[in-house]
Each structure stands twice: as structure tokens, then as C-alpha cells.
Motif scaffolding. Structure first.
Motif, mmCIF file in Angstrom:
data_model
loop_
_atom_site.group_PDB
_atom_site.id
_atom_site.type_symbol
_atom_site.label_atom_id
_atom_site.label_comp_id
_atom_site.label_asym_id
_atom_site.label_seq_id
_atom_site.Cartn_x
_atom_site.Cartn_y
_atom_site.Cartn_z
ATOM 1 N N VAL A 92 0.847 -1.193 0.000
ATOM 2 C CA VAL A 92 0.000 0.000 0.000
ATOM 3 C C VAL A 92 0.885 1.247 0.000
ATOM 4 N N TYR A 93 0.234 2.381 -0.189
ATOM 5 C CA TYR A 93 0.931 3.656 -0.308
ATOM 6 C C TYR A 93 0.280 4.639 0.662
ATOM 7 N N PRO A 94 0.839 4.776 1.870
ATOM 8 C CA PRO A 94 0.223 5.647 2.881
ATOM 9 C C PRO A 94 0.306 7.121 2.484
ATOM 10 N N ASN A 95 -0.691 7.876 2.921
ATOM 11 C CA ASN A 95 -0.655 9.328 2.805
ATOM 12 C C ASN A 95 -1.401 9.914 3.995
ATOM 13 N N PHE A 96 -1.346 11.215 4.136
ATOM 14 C CA PHE A 96 -1.815 11.866 5.361
ATOM 15 C C PHE A 96 -1.177 11.200 6.588
ATOM 16 N N ILE A 97 0.102 10.838 6.462
ATOM 17 C CA ILE A 97 0.797 10.163 7.552
ATOM 18 C C ILE A 97 0.978 11.136 8.717
ATOM 19 N N ASN A 98 0.465 10.735 9.879
ATOM 20 C CA ASN A 98 0.606 11.514 11.112
ATOM 21 C C ASN A 98 0.037 12.914 10.958
ATOM 22 N N GLU A 99 -1.061 13.038 10.208
ATOM 23 C CA GLU A 99 -1.733 14.325 10.026
ATOM 24 C C GLU A 99 -2.244 14.832 11.367
ATOM 25 N N ALA A 100 -1.805 16.043 11.728
ATOM 26 C CA ALA A 100 -2.157 16.590 13.043
ATOM 27 C C ALA A 100 -3.666 16.763 13.207
ATOM 28 N N ALA A 101 -4.371 17.081 12.122
ATOM 29 C CA ALA A 101 -5.807 17.338 12.226
ATOM 30 C C ALA A 101 -6.606 16.094 12.570
ATOM 31 N N TYR A 102 -6.004 14.907 12.389
ATOM 32 C CA TYR A 102 -6.743 13.670 12.620
ATOM 33 C C TYR A 102 -6.456 13.046 13.977
ATOM 34 N N TYR A 103 -5.687 13.748 14.810
ATOM 35 C CA TYR A 103 -5.357 13.197 16.125
ATOM 36 C C TYR A 103 -6.590 13.014 16.992
ATOM 37 N N ASP A 104 -7.587 13.889 16.821
ATOM 38 C CA ASP A 104 -8.775 13.755 17.669
ATOM 39 C C ASP A 104 -9.565 12.496 17.347
ATOM 40 N N LYS A 105 -9.310 11.908 16.176
ATOM 41 C CA LYS A 105 -9.965 10.656 15.790
ATOM 42 C C LYS A 105 -9.020 9.464 15.915
ATOM 43 N N ASN A 106 -7.819 9.709 16.452
ATOM 44 C CA ASN A 106 -6.795 8.664 16.595
ATOM 45 C C ASN A 106 -6.443 8.006 15.262
ATOM 46 N N LEU A 107 -6.509 8.763 14.187
ATOM 47 C CA LEU A 107 -6.141 8.237 12.879
ATOM 48 C C LEU A 107 -4.656 8.449 12.641
ATOM 49 N N ALA A 108 -4.003 7.423 12.135
ATOM 50 C CA ALA A 108 -2.568 7.499 11.894
ATOM 51 C C ALA A 108 -2.232 7.881 10.457
ATOM 52 N N MET A 109 -3.078 7.448 9.507
ATOM 53 C CA MET A 109 -2.789 7.674 8.090
ATOM 54 C C MET A 109 -3.926 7.103 7.261
ATOM 55 N N SER A 110 -3.905 7.398 5.977
ATOM 56 C CA SER A 110 -4.764 6.732 5.003
ATOM 57 C C SER A 110 -3.898 5.798 4.169
ATOM 58 N N LEU A 111 -4.493 4.720 3.694
ATOM 59 C CA LEU A 111 -3.799 3.765 2.832
ATOM 60 C C LEU A 111 -4.424 3.817 1.441
ATOM 61 N N SER A 112 -3.561 3.791 0.438
ATOM 62 C CA SER A 112 -4.019 3.816 -0.948
ATOM 63 C C SER A 112 -3.333 2.708 -1.734
ATOM 64 N N GLU A 113 -3.932 2.359 -2.848
ATOM 65 C CA GLU A 113 -3.298 1.464 -3.807
ATOM 66 C C GLU A 113 -2.854 2.283 -5.010
ATOM 67 N N LYS A 114 -1.817 1.808 -5.685
ATOM 68 C CA LYS A 114 -1.367 2.506 -6.885
ATOM 69 C C LYS A 114 -2.234 2.062 -8.061
#
Length: 299
Positions: free
Chosen positions: A268-290
Motif C-alpha cells: 500500500v501507499y500511505p498518505n496523510f501520515i501523522n496528520e495533526a488534524a486527525y489526532y482527535d480521531k486517533n487516525l494514523a494515516m490513510s492507505l491507498s493502492e497505486k
């Protein structure tokens, strides 16, 4: 061929993402910088109160309020929900939009570089992807839930007949960076140039295909039994947006120094890795496929 005549450029959907906001100020003072012969271009500061407070939002994320059912629900009346309804009056109903094209400008704290998010499907977007990659090869192209209908999509960019998101980072919240603002201005210019050339049927020869990334899922930070963070993004993954993550690669590290490896079978190809705006949702990143976009495809 569909003609694009009216364009709304939106900044400040999130009040602490400053590049788009200050570009709007610049273009309002110097409209010639975004003027194109065949386009009527308007600008909109989406969330002025959040900007004044240097916050992403006051009550709710404005960029999650534009599903048709939410816009027509009279019980939803906090600040951002009310603001979304006001914006929808300006931009028009999704079935009868006032603007042919909506361009929404965003910053991310993640190391995503200049990124073009396609949130709908149409042959014009395929051509746009090819043109943007031709003019700005460093751009990452993301297909962000573009399978959804416009009615069920909650993003402001879906309020036009067509629309895209420009997402540029890394930039801290409530700050400006010259290089990031410059990327955003350049990418916006290429999109407007594309629309102008598209209207006149004067596009140059484009690559037959371009690489892109299709959203798969969001993943959360590991939590302990109390619902608190038990780990953080591993340093080997940090800042590596759109780079391959393979089974066995470090993904997280706990506060006891235990490395947690990626266990998925699919690269997979992560993006929005460690996005500060998503900390309130405990999200670490999004995963994408190429994926590959066939630039001249009619679908």
C-alpha cells in the motif's frame, strides 16, 4: 464537449490552513494572476470565523457537511453546519450548481508535497491528470473515494458540476511556508490553464497514462485498554507519504519500544501520515493502492 465557464476558488475551508487563505487575499488584490479568457472566476473564504480563531473549525469539520441529506436537514444548525448551508446557497444545489468548477485549497501537516485530489469520475479529470503531470511532474494524484455519487460525497469540492481539491504539505497548522504556498499557487495555475485549453480544444499532446493513488482505508493508531494511544508512527514511515509500505515494514512503535510491523498482504501507499488534524480521531494515516489513469479514456 462540456464547457467550463464559471469557477469558484475556495480557501479556508479549514481555518488554520493558511496557504489558500493568503492566496485568496493575493488574488483579490491582483485578479489578473488567476484571470483566464474563457473563465469567470470567483473566490470564497469558506470559514472566516475559524480563520479568525486560527482553528480548523469551531463546532464541526466544515469539509464533512456537504452531503445532500446533511444540507437539507433543518435540525443541523451549529456554526459549520449553518455555514455549509449558506455556502450551498452561493455555490448552488448539487443538482443545479451555480458553478461549473469548484477548486478547494487545503494544507496538510503530512509530507504529501503538491497533491491533486480527484473526488469524482469523468473523462475531463483523466485529461486534467495528464496535463498536470506533464506540467508539474512532482504532483501526486489521488483518487479520493471517487466512486461515490455527488449526493453522498461530503466534500465542498463536490458542490460544483466538477471539482477538485489541491492539498499541499507539509505545513504546520496556523503557519505559512513560502515553498508550500508557491506549490499551491503553481498547481492552481496549471489547473486554470488546463480549463482554458480544454475550453478551446487546444490541449497539447498528453501522456497516455499517469500513475495515481486510490484511497482504500483509514487506519488508527494502536490504543491501550483505556482508549489511550499506545504507539506512534515509526520513524521509518514518517514523512514517506506515497511511498510503498510492504508486509514486514515498520509501521508503529510503542512507548515500550516494541516495533509493530505492517501485516497486510497488499503493498500500500500511505498518505496523510501523522496528520495533526486527525489526532482527535486517533487516525494514523490513510492507505491507498497505486492505480493507472488512462488519460484519453472516456470513462
Amino acid at each position: 464537449m462540456t464547457q467550463i465557464k464559471s469557477v469558484a476558488i475556495v480557501g479556508g475551508t479549514h481555518g488554520n490552513e493558511f496557504s489558500g487563505i493568503y492566496l485568496l487575499k493575493k488574488w483579490q488584490q491582483h485578479p489578473e494572476k488567476i484571470a483566464r479568457e474563457s473563465l469567470s472566476i470567483s473566490t470564497l473564504l469558506a470559514n472566516p470565523k475559524a480563520f479568525e480563531a486560527t482553528k480548523r473549525y469551531l463546532d464541526a469539520d466544515l469539509n464533512r457537511q456537504f452531503r445532500t441529506d446533511l444540507l437539507t436537514d433543518p435540525t443541523l444548525g451549529n456554526y459549520e453546519q449553518s455555514r455549509a448551508k449558506a455556502i450551498s446557497l452561493y455555490l448552488g444545489h448539487k443538482e443545479t450548481p451555480n458553478f461549473d468548477f469548484v477548486l478547494d485549497l487545503h494544507n496538510t501537516t503530512s509530507n504529501m508535497g503538491p497533491c491533486l485530489l480527484l473526488v469524482q469520475q469523468h473523462p475531463m479529470y483523466n485529461l486534467m491528470a495528464g496535463y498536470v503531470k506533464l506540467k508539474m511532474p512532482e504532483v501526486n494524484i489521488s483518487r479520493d473515494e471517487d466512486h461515490k455519487s455527488r449526493d453522498e460525497h461530503h466534500l465542498l469540492a463536490t458542490m460544483g458540476k466538477f471539482g477538485v481539491i489541491v492539498e499541499v504539505g507539509p505545513q504546520p497548522q496556523g503557519c505559512l511556508r513560502h515553498d508550500i504556498l508557491e506549490w499551491m499557487e503553481t498547481l492552481t495555475g496549471h489547473i486554470l490553464d488546463f480549463l482554458e485549453l480544454y475550453n478551446h480544444d487546444q490541449l497539447p499532446q498528453l501522456p497516455e497514462s499517469v500513475e495515481a493513488y486510490r484511497f482504500l482505508s483509514e487506519v488508527s493508531v494502536p490504543l491501550d485498554e483505556h482508549g489511550e494511544r499506545a504507539a506512534m508512527v515509526h520513524k521509518d514511515l514518517e514523512d514517506n507519504d506515497f511511498k510503498p509500505l510492504k508486509k514486514g515494514d515498520p509501521m508503529y512503535i510503542t512507548f515500550d519500544d516494541e516495533v509493530i510491523l505492517y501485516q497486510g498482504e497488499q503493498t500500500v501507499y500511505p498518505n496523510f501520515i501523522n496528520e495533526a488534524a486527525y489526532y482527535d480521531k486517533n487516525l494514523a494515516m490513510s492507505l491507498s493502492e497505486k492505480v493507472t489513469i488512462d488519460v484519453y479514456s472516456q470513462s
